[in-house]
Design an enzyme around this catalytic site. Structure first.
Site, PDB file in Angstrom:
ATOM      1  N   SER A 124      -9.205   2.339   6.016  1.00  0.00           N
ATOM      2  CA  SER A 124      -9.192   0.720   7.083  1.00  0.00           C
ATOM      3  C   SER A 124      -9.391   1.713   8.347  1.00  0.00           C
ATOM      4  CB  SER A 124      -7.882  -0.284   6.233  1.00  0.00           C
ATOM      5  OG  SER A 124      -8.524  -0.967   7.825  1.00  0.00           O
ATOM      6  N   TYR A 149       1.077  -3.473   6.369  1.00  0.00           N
ATOM      7  CA  TYR A 149       0.113  -3.203   6.163  1.00  0.00           C
ATOM      8  C   TYR A 149      -1.006  -1.945   6.188  1.00  0.00           C
ATOM      9  CZ  TYR A 149      -5.055  -3.211   4.288  1.00  0.00           C
ATOM     10  OH  TYR A 149      -5.905  -2.634   3.914  1.00  0.00           O
ATOM     11  N   LYS A 153      -1.454   2.106   4.829  1.00  0.00           N
ATOM     12  CA  LYS A 153      -2.844   3.195   5.749  1.00  0.00           C
ATOM     13  C   LYS A 153      -2.553   4.362   6.474  1.00  0.00           C
ATOM     14  CE  LYS A 153      -5.294   0.442   2.974  1.00  0.00           C
ATOM     15  NZ  LYS A 153      -5.461   0.923   1.079  1.00  0.00           N
TER      16      LYS A 153
HETATM   17  P1  NAD Z   1      -8.409  -6.314  -4.475  1.00  0.00           P
HETATM   18  O1  NAD Z   1      -7.180  -7.281  -3.931  1.00  0.00           O
HETATM   19  O2  NAD Z   1      -9.591  -7.214  -4.436  1.00  0.00           O
HETATM   20  O3  NAD Z   1      -8.223  -5.073  -5.896  1.00  0.00           O
HETATM   21  C1  NAD Z   1      -6.928  -4.317  -5.472  1.00  0.00           C
HETATM   22  C2  NAD Z   1      -6.864  -4.603  -7.203  1.00  0.00           C
HETATM   23  O4  NAD Z   1      -6.141  -3.594  -7.138  1.00  0.00           O
HETATM   24  C3  NAD Z   1      -6.698  -5.493  -7.796  1.00  0.00           C
HETATM   25  O5  NAD Z   1      -7.959  -5.490  -8.886  1.00  0.00           O
HETATM   26  C4  NAD Z   1      -5.216  -5.485  -7.987  1.00  0.00           C
HETATM   27  O6  NAD Z   1      -4.817  -6.688  -9.083  1.00  0.00           O
HETATM   28  C5  NAD Z   1      -5.372  -3.897  -7.845  1.00  0.00           C
HETATM   29  N1  NAD Z   1      -3.525  -3.126  -7.873  1.00  0.00           N
HETATM   30  C6  NAD Z   1      -2.357  -3.443  -6.776  1.00  0.00           C
HETATM   31  N2  NAD Z   1      -1.713  -3.397  -7.226  1.00  0.00           N
HETATM   32  C7  NAD Z   1      -2.263  -2.611  -8.006  1.00  0.00           C
HETATM   33  C8  NAD Z   1      -1.085  -1.361  -9.129  1.00  0.00           C
HETATM   34  N3  NAD Z   1       0.101  -0.992  -8.150  1.00  0.00           N
HETATM   35  N4  NAD Z   1      -1.560  -0.899  -9.744  1.00  0.00           N
HETATM   36  C9  NAD Z   1      -2.629  -0.966 -10.896  1.00  0.00           C
HETATM   37  N5  NAD Z   1      -3.700  -1.918  -9.820  1.00  0.00           N
HETATM   38  C10 NAD Z   1      -2.981  -2.131  -8.840  1.00  0.00           C
HETATM   39  O7  NAD Z   1      -8.598  -5.165  -2.966  1.00  0.00           O
HETATM   40  P2  NAD Z   1     -10.063  -4.726  -2.011  1.00  0.00           P
HETATM   41  O8  NAD Z   1     -10.162  -5.844  -0.843  1.00  0.00           O
HETATM   42  O9  NAD Z   1     -11.048  -4.422  -3.211  1.00  0.00           O
HETATM   43  O10 NAD Z   1      -9.693  -3.928  -1.804  1.00  0.00           O
HETATM   44  C11 NAD Z   1      -9.788  -2.571  -2.240  1.00  0.00           C
HETATM   45  C12 NAD Z   1      -8.910  -1.385  -1.729  1.00  0.00           C
HETATM   46  O11 NAD Z   1      -9.078  -1.526  -0.331  1.00  0.00           O
HETATM   47  C13 NAD Z   1      -7.522  -1.541  -1.072  1.00  0.00           C
HETATM   48  O12 NAD Z   1      -6.635   0.115  -0.778  1.00  0.00           O
HETATM   49  C14 NAD Z   1      -7.694  -2.573   0.350  1.00  0.00           C
HETATM   50  O13 NAD Z   1      -6.579  -2.017   1.062  1.00  0.00           O
HETATM   51  C15 NAD Z   1      -8.764  -1.159   0.820  1.00  0.00           C
HETATM   52  N6  NAD Z   1      -9.651  -1.931   1.434  1.00  0.00           N
HETATM   53  C16 NAD Z   1      -9.747  -3.946   1.768  1.00  0.00           C
HETATM   54  C17 NAD Z   1     -10.075  -4.016   3.036  1.00  0.00           C
HETATM   55  C18 NAD Z   1     -11.119  -5.665   2.372  1.00  0.00           C
HETATM   56  O14 NAD Z   1     -11.131  -6.591   3.335  1.00  0.00           O
HETATM   57  N7  NAD Z   1     -11.257  -6.092   1.211  1.00  0.00           N
HETATM   58  C19 NAD Z   1     -10.405  -3.435   4.400  1.00  0.00           C
HETATM   59  C20 NAD Z   1     -10.200  -2.167   4.060  1.00  0.00           C
HETATM   60  C21 NAD Z   1      -8.979  -1.754   3.872  1.00  0.00           C
HETATM   61  N1  UFG Z   2     -11.211 -15.251  12.247  1.00  0.00           N
HETATM   62  C1  UFG Z   2     -10.817 -17.155  12.151  1.00  0.00           C
HETATM   63  N2  UFG Z   2      -9.934 -18.404  11.043  1.00  0.00           N
HETATM   64  C2  UFG Z   2      -9.627 -17.531  10.271  1.00  0.00           C
HETATM   65  C3  UFG Z   2     -10.207 -16.515   9.704  1.00  0.00           C
HETATM   66  C4  UFG Z   2     -10.082 -15.423  10.135  1.00  0.00           C
HETATM   67  O1  UFG Z   2     -11.989 -17.278  12.940  1.00  0.00           O
HETATM   68  O2  UFG Z   2      -9.498 -18.578   9.119  1.00  0.00           O
HETATM   69  C5  UFG Z   2     -11.478 -14.326  12.130  1.00  0.00           C
HETATM   70  C6  UFG Z   2     -10.191 -13.777  12.889  1.00  0.00           C
HETATM   71  O3  UFG Z   2      -9.697 -14.088  14.047  1.00  0.00           O
HETATM   72  C7  UFG Z   2     -11.078 -12.327  12.920  1.00  0.00           C
HETATM   73  C8  UFG Z   2     -12.394 -12.198  12.048  1.00  0.00           C
HETATM   74  O4  UFG Z   2     -12.671 -13.824  11.891  1.00  0.00           O
HETATM   75  O5  UFG Z   2     -11.424 -12.311  14.466  1.00  0.00           O
HETATM   76  C9  UFG Z   2     -11.919 -11.258  10.824  1.00  0.00           C
HETATM   77  O6  UFG Z   2     -10.692 -11.884  10.610  1.00  0.00           O
HETATM   78  P1  UFG Z   2     -10.273 -11.290   9.034  1.00  0.00           P
HETATM   79  O7  UFG Z   2      -9.312 -12.151   8.601  1.00  0.00           O
HETATM   80  O8  UFG Z   2     -11.281 -11.326   8.133  1.00  0.00           O
HETATM   81  O9  UFG Z   2     -10.894  -9.763   9.112  1.00  0.00           O
HETATM   82  P2  UFG Z   2      -9.929  -8.665  10.200  1.00  0.00           P
HETATM   83  O10 UFG Z   2     -10.283  -8.474  11.033  1.00  0.00           O
HETATM   84  O11 UFG Z   2      -8.421  -9.646  10.570  1.00  0.00           O
HETATM   85  O12 UFG Z   2      -9.041  -7.647   9.137  1.00  0.00           O
HETATM   86  C10 UFG Z   2      -9.873  -7.131   8.507  1.00  0.00           C
HETATM   87  C11 UFG Z   2      -8.823  -6.591   6.520  1.00  0.00           C
HETATM   88  C12 UFG Z   2      -7.970  -6.121   7.231  1.00  0.00           C
HETATM   89  C13 UFG Z   2      -8.406  -4.689   7.658  1.00  0.00           C
HETATM   90  C14 UFG Z   2      -8.996  -4.947   9.153  1.00  0.00           C
HETATM   91  C15 UFG Z   2      -9.957  -3.372   9.108  1.00  0.00           C
HETATM   92  O13 UFG Z   2      -8.115  -7.966   6.491  1.00  0.00           O
HETATM   93  O14 UFG Z   2      -7.202  -5.760   5.935  1.00  0.00           O
HETATM   94  O15 UFG Z   2     -10.056  -5.764   8.694  1.00  0.00           O
HETATM   95  O16 UFG Z   2     -10.713  -3.763   9.721  1.00  0.00           O
HETATM   96  F1  UFG Z   2      -7.045  -3.917   7.886  1.00  0.00           F
END
Ligand code: NAD
Ligand code: UFG
Length: 331
Positions: A124, A149, A153
């Site tokens: 991330s 979190y 990472k």
């Molecule tokens: P998500 O929660 O939709 O998907 C994660 C999946 O992993 C889920 O289906 C959950 O059931 C499964 N899971 C969790 N723990 C597990 C375990 N111990 N064993 C088996 N399955 C398990 O999340 P996502 O948005 O698809 O994110 C996927 C990856 O990308 C994560 O590692 C997350 O940290 C990373 N990531 C996500 C974002 C974002 O904004 N969505 C941003 C940066 C990084």
């Molecule tokens: N925001 C609002 N209202 C809400 C939710 C979000 O104003 O209800 C704003 C936040 O302040 C920010 C923007 O929308 O300015 C995006 O916020 P998100 O919560 O959607 O995402 P973040 O950028 O805070 O974080 C995301 C993921 C993290 C990851 C990060 C990496 O949630 O897991 O991007 O860039 F680490």
């Protein structure tokens, strides 16, 4: 090639499984369904017309991993499984270290045992911490984690680099996502978090559906064009395609690290206004205080991924908003 996708029924995992199948990979999913549902496996089949193997199991369960690696000749792993809610990680840090870090250790141990040395890992942009610049490129050192979190990472990235130093037959690619949004164009899969969403797009979707009364915009006095926070939103299908490119590029010359974003920053108000325009829906919102820990503005420098992976995000903010709603309205 057989690819094990951990967390493959989750948001990004499911879209990546679709792209893998489209590119003729055989896919095996392991997911404990802690944040997704088994239904997604059928939905993937509906989109692709192909079946993938699914194991409902936890990556911390060594016996389950053993069974999977025995029953399938896994060539590479794309590792999504983990917890991702920033706020929850502050309340339950040990759960986050256990699931994300210990889970990754168990997975890597099993991979070693079965001589499977290829991994693409979901990291991330949060690992950059709070650098002085807005445009993040991969030469910026990992920063200090702003929450547990993010710390998991950082630890996992460092662990993967240490592992490679100890055994340079590992082939590892670390992908740092910016802000994934959007959904598959079919509207069949997308992001549907349990409870009240933390992230912006899922929150907007719930307001649009009338399930939440209004969006709270966190901060209107940032040093940005309209005072609201700026992020690099990337369509989840573009992101999924980046994983295929990273997989194809794997070799053991070094651990590769790539930003996956669009390179463009949009404000919260940009996203709200675009969602309203393309979907013809009003989103009620109010301004509230800044959310602690939020940065004002950042976006990806994507030139490394473009040059080395031949990958570039193609979908713009309008498509992200359209596809998000196309999925959410049918939920
Ligand atoms: P998500 O929660 O939709 O998907 C994660 C999946 O992993 C889920 O289906 C959950 O059931 C499964 N899971 C969790 N723990 C597990 C375990 N111990 N064993 C088996 N399955 C398990 O999340 P996502 O948005 O698809 O994110 C996927 C990856 O990308 C994560 O590692 C997350 O940290 C990373 N990531 C996500 C974002 C974002 O904004 N969505 C941003 C940066 C990084
Ligand atoms: N925001 C609002 N209202 C809400 C939710 C979000 O104003 O209800 C704003 C936040 O302040 C920010 C923007 O929308 O300015 C995006 O916020 P998100 O919560 O959607 O995402 P973040 O950028 O805070 O974080 C995301 C993921 C993290 C990851 C990060 C990496 O949630 O897991 O991007 O860039 F680490």
């Amino acid at each position: 090639m057989v690819i094990l996708v951990t967390g493959g029924t989750g948001y990004i995992g499911s879209h990546t499984v679709v792209e893998l199948i489209k590119n003729n990979y055989d896919v095996v999913i392991i997911d404990n369904l802690s944040n997704s549902s088994k239904d997604v496996v059928n939905k993937i089949e509906k989109i692709t017309g192909s079946k993938c193997k699914f194991y409902e199991a936890d990556i911390r369960d060594e016996n389950a991993l053993d069974k999977i690696f025995k029953e399938n000749k896994i060539d590479a792993v794309i590792h999504f499984a983990g917890y991702k809610a920033v706020g929850e990680s502050v309340k339950k840090p040990l759960d986050y270290y256990d699931n994300n870090v210990v889970g990754t250790i168990k997975l890597l141990e099993t991979m070693k045992k079965y001589n499977c040395k290829k991994m693409v890992f979901s990291s991330s942009a949060t690992v950059y911490g709070n650098p002085k610049v807005h445009k993040f490129d991969e030469t910026i050192e990992r920063g200090k984690a702003v929450n547990p979190y993010g710390a998991t990472k950082i630890v996992i990235e460092e662990m993967l680099e240490n592992l490679y130093v100890s055994d340079d037959t590992f082939e590892i690619s670390i992908l740092r996502y910016f802000n994934p949004v959007g959904a598959h164009e079919s509207g069949i899969i997308g992001e549907n978090p349990n409870g009240v969403p933390n992230n912006l797009m899922p929150y907007i979707q719930k307001v649009a559906k009338g399930e939440l009364p209004e969006l709270s915009i966190f901060g209107s006095d940032y040093n940005t064009k309209d005072g609201t926070g700026v992020r690099d939103y990337i369509h989840v299908v573009d992101l999924a395609k980046g994983h295929i490119k990273a997989l194809e590029k794997l070799d053991n010359k070094k651990v590769y690290t790539y930003n996956l974003g669009t390179g463009k920053g949009y404000s919260v108000l940009d996203l709200v206004k675009t969602f309203e325009k393309v979907n013809n829906i009003k989103i009620k919102y109010k301004f509230v205080d800044r959310r602690p820990g939020d940065l004002d503005c950042y976006y990806a420098d994507t030139s490394k991924a473009e040059k080395e992976l031949g990958w570039k995000a193609e979908k713009g903010i309008e498509e992200m908003c359209k596809d998000s709603w196309n999925f959410a309205k049918n939920m």
